[in-house]
Design a protein around this motif. Structure first.
Motif, short mmCIF file in Angstrom:
data_model
loop_
_atom_site.label_atom_id
_atom_site.label_comp_id
_atom_site.label_asym_id
_atom_site.label_seq_id
_atom_site.Cartn_x
_atom_site.Cartn_y
_atom_site.Cartn_z
N PRO A 1 54.93 63.14 -11.54
CA PRO A 1 55.28 64.50 -11.98
C PRO A 1 55.51 65.47 -10.82
CG PRO A 1 53.31 63.72 -13.12
CD PRO A 1 53.64 62.71 -12.08
N PHE A 2 54.77 65.28 -9.74
CA PHE A 2 54.93 66.16 -8.59
C PHE A 2 56.25 65.88 -7.87
CE2 PHE A 2 50.33 65.88 -9.26
CZ PHE A 2 50.09 67.21 -9.53
N ALA A 3 56.70 64.63 -7.88
CA ALA A 3 58.00 64.30 -7.29
C ALA A 3 59.12 64.94 -8.11
CB ALA A 3 58.18 62.79 -7.22
N ARG B 1 62.33 72.05 -4.52
CA ARG B 1 62.57 71.91 -3.08
C ARG B 1 63.84 71.15 -2.72
NH1 ARG B 1 58.66 74.25 0.40
NH2 ARG B 1 60.00 73.16 1.83
N GLY B 2 64.39 70.39 -3.65
CA GLY B 2 65.63 69.66 -3.37
C GLY B 2 65.38 68.20 -3.02
N TRP B 3 66.50 67.48 -2.93
CA TRP B 3 66.43 66.04 -2.72
C TRP B 3 65.93 65.64 -1.34
CZ3 TRP B 3 66.10 62.54 -6.25
CH2 TRP B 3 66.61 62.79 -7.51
N SER B 4 66.31 66.36 -0.31
CA SER B 4 65.91 66.00 1.05
C SER B 4 64.39 65.98 1.18
CB SER B 4 66.52 66.98 2.04
OG SER B 4 66.09 66.70 3.34
N PHE B 5 63.74 67.03 0.72
CA PHE B 5 62.28 67.11 0.76
C PHE B 5 61.66 66.03 -0.11
CE2 PHE B 5 58.36 68.63 -1.20
CZ PHE B 5 57.60 68.95 -0.08
N THR C 1 59.08 62.96 0.80
CA THR C 1 57.79 62.93 0.13
C THR C 1 57.56 61.59 -0.55
OG1 THR C 1 57.86 65.31 -0.20
CG2 THR C 1 56.38 64.07 -1.62
N VAL C 2 58.55 61.09 -1.24
CA VAL C 2 58.42 59.80 -1.93
C VAL C 2 58.19 58.67 -0.91
CG1 VAL C 2 59.66 58.10 -3.32
CG2 VAL C 2 59.66 60.49 -3.98
#
Length: 80
Positions: free
Chosen positions: A57-59, A66-70, A74-75
């Motif tokens: 859920p946080f992803a 925050r967008g895809w780059s962040f 993170t993932v």
């Protein structure tokens, strides 16, 4: 790019070491890592699977805010 790779590798190593020590002591910490450890003790499920599941859920929230780059960085950190 090199700074991202080095930062993710260093952070992942230090977090892994801390979680290994907590797991060995049968202790918990706060946040999603602590919840994963606690649920792992209670259910017998592996820590890694629980950690990824709890962070989904946080992803999704990260993509939205925050967008895809962040989110990709993170993932990668979560999976490592």
């Amino acid at each position: 790019m090199a700074e991202d790779v080095l930062g993710i590798a260093t952070g992942t190593f230090l977090a892994s070491l801390g979680l290994h020590l907590l797991h060995a002591a049968h202790a918990v910490t706060g946040g999603t890592a602590g919840l994963s450890l606690l649920l792992g003790y209670a259910t017998g499920w592996p820590f890694g699977a629980l950690f990824i599941l709890i962070n989904v859920p946080f992803a999704l929230l990260a993509v939205w805010r925050r967008g895809w780059s962040f989110t990709i960085r993170t993932v990668i950190s979560i999976v490592l």
